[in-house]
Design a protein around this motif. Sequence first.
Motif, short mmCIF file in Angstrom:
data_model
loop_
_atom_site.label_atom_id
_atom_site.label_comp_id
_atom_site.label_asym_id
_atom_site.label_seq_id
_atom_site.Cartn_x
_atom_site.Cartn_y
_atom_site.Cartn_z
N LEU A 45 35.83 46.17 41.07
CA LEU A 45 36.79 46.63 42.07
C LEU A 45 38.23 46.23 41.70
O LEU A 45 39.17 47.01 41.86
CB LEU A 45 36.43 46.09 43.45
CG LEU A 45 35.18 46.69 44.10
CD1 LEU A 45 34.87 46.00 45.42
CD2 LEU A 45 35.37 48.18 44.32
N SER A 46 38.38 45.04 41.18
CA SER A 46 39.70 44.58 40.75
C SER A 46 40.21 45.43 39.59
O SER A 46 41.39 45.81 39.56
CB SER A 46 39.61 43.11 40.35
OG SER A 46 40.85 42.65 39.88
N SER A 47 39.34 45.75 38.64
CA SER A 47 39.72 46.59 37.49
C SER A 47 40.11 47.98 37.96
O SER A 47 41.11 48.55 37.47
CB SER A 47 38.58 46.68 36.49
OG SER A 47 38.28 45.42 35.96
N MET B 281 29.39 39.17 48.08
CA MET B 281 29.67 40.10 47.01
C MET B 281 29.50 39.34 45.70
O MET B 281 29.97 38.25 45.53
CB MET B 281 31.12 40.57 47.15
CG MET B 281 31.31 41.96 46.64
SD MET B 281 33.02 42.49 46.61
CE MET B 281 33.38 42.91 48.26
N ASN B 282 28.82 40.01 44.79
CA ASN B 282 28.60 39.29 43.54
C ASN B 282 29.81 39.43 42.62
O ASN B 282 30.69 40.26 42.83
CB ASN B 282 27.30 39.74 42.86
CG ASN B 282 27.36 41.18 42.40
OD1 ASN B 282 28.43 41.73 42.23
ND2 ASN B 282 26.20 41.76 42.17
N ARG B 283 29.83 38.61 41.60
CA ARG B 283 30.98 38.49 40.72
C ARG B 283 31.28 39.77 39.96
O ARG B 283 32.44 40.15 39.79
CB ARG B 283 30.71 37.34 39.76
CG ARG B 283 31.87 37.01 38.90
CD ARG B 283 31.64 35.68 38.21
NE ARG B 283 32.85 35.31 37.54
CZ ARG B 283 33.00 35.22 36.24
NH1 ARG B 283 31.97 35.45 35.46
NH2 ARG B 283 34.15 34.88 35.71
N SER B 284 30.29 40.47 39.48
CA SER B 284 30.51 41.69 38.69
C SER B 284 31.11 42.81 39.55
O SER B 284 31.94 43.60 39.08
CB SER B 284 29.23 42.16 38.02
OG SER B 284 28.24 42.42 39.00
N LEU B 285 30.73 42.87 40.83
CA LEU B 285 31.30 43.87 41.73
C LEU B 285 32.78 43.57 41.99
O LEU B 285 33.62 44.50 42.01
CB LEU B 285 30.52 43.90 43.06
CG LEU B 285 30.97 44.94 44.07
CD1 LEU B 285 30.86 46.34 43.49
CD2 LEU B 285 30.18 44.79 45.34
N LYS B 286 33.15 42.29 42.16
CA LYS B 286 34.55 41.90 42.35
C LYS B 286 35.38 42.28 41.13
O LYS B 286 36.49 42.80 41.26
CB LYS B 286 34.67 40.40 42.60
CG LYS B 286 34.24 39.96 43.96
CD LYS B 286 34.45 38.46 44.10
CE LYS B 286 33.97 37.98 45.44
NZ LYS B 286 34.16 36.53 45.60
N ILE B 287 34.86 42.04 39.95
CA ILE B 287 35.57 42.36 38.72
C ILE B 287 35.76 43.87 38.60
O ILE B 287 36.84 44.35 38.24
CB ILE B 287 34.85 41.78 37.49
CG1 ILE B 287 34.93 40.24 37.52
CG2 ILE B 287 35.42 42.33 36.19
CD1 ILE B 287 34.12 39.56 36.44
N ALA C 248 43.83 49.61 37.57
CA ALA C 248 43.96 50.89 36.87
C ALA C 248 44.67 51.91 37.76
O ALA C 248 45.51 52.69 37.28
CB ALA C 248 42.58 51.41 36.46
N ALA C 249 44.38 51.90 39.07
CA ALA C 249 45.05 52.80 39.99
C ALA C 249 46.55 52.46 40.09
O ALA C 249 47.39 53.37 40.11
CB ALA C 249 44.40 52.72 41.38
N ILE C 250 46.88 51.19 40.11
CA ILE C 250 48.29 50.78 40.16
C ILE C 250 49.00 51.22 38.89
O ILE C 250 50.12 51.75 38.94
CB ILE C 250 48.40 49.25 40.37
CG1 ILE C 250 47.95 48.88 41.78
CG2 ILE C 250 49.82 48.76 40.12
CD1 ILE C 250 47.80 47.40 42.04
#
Length: 176
Positions: A9-11, A1-7, A15-17
């Motif tokens: 998904l984390s964002s 998984m590339n870095r931008s996809l991890k960022i 936001a959901a939390i």
Amino acid sequence: MNRSLKIALSSIAWAAIAAYLVWAGGLGERKRAAVSVHEMRISVRDSAEIGIIRPADVRRWINAAGLDPVGKHIDSIDLMAITQTVGSHDFVRTAKTSVGLDGVLTVTMDQRRPVVRIMTDNGYDFYYTADGYIVPAGRHSAHYVPVVTGHFGLPFANGFSGQLGAGMEETEKNVK
């Protein structure tokens, strides 16, 4: 998984939390706005050992002070006033008051434990408690403790109620 996809998904997860926390907080506020007190539970924690204060006494104190919470909205109840009213009685050592979203107001307290009753010739009749507190005996009080009678001087004024050390310093302040 590339870095931008991890960022990304984390964002999205954060936001959901955050959205969930805002929604849950609003749900709690709406629930609180609709709740009234329907029951008052009084717990005297050490009543099996000491038995001085009964829940009926506490209800009477609260009602006499005009603080009956039953039927009132939970935001309109003055918990501090109820706690102070209950805690102002001499045999109450600690008092705590809380109200839940289930509409139940809870008063929890501990009692002072009398260890000796002192009856002087000049008419002063009081209990000395395990925590060093002087409690004047009421007309109808009878607790199974040793009784000391006689003619002797006391280091505080007749009618004093309070912590023994304070009685020696401020005898006039706590005389009732």
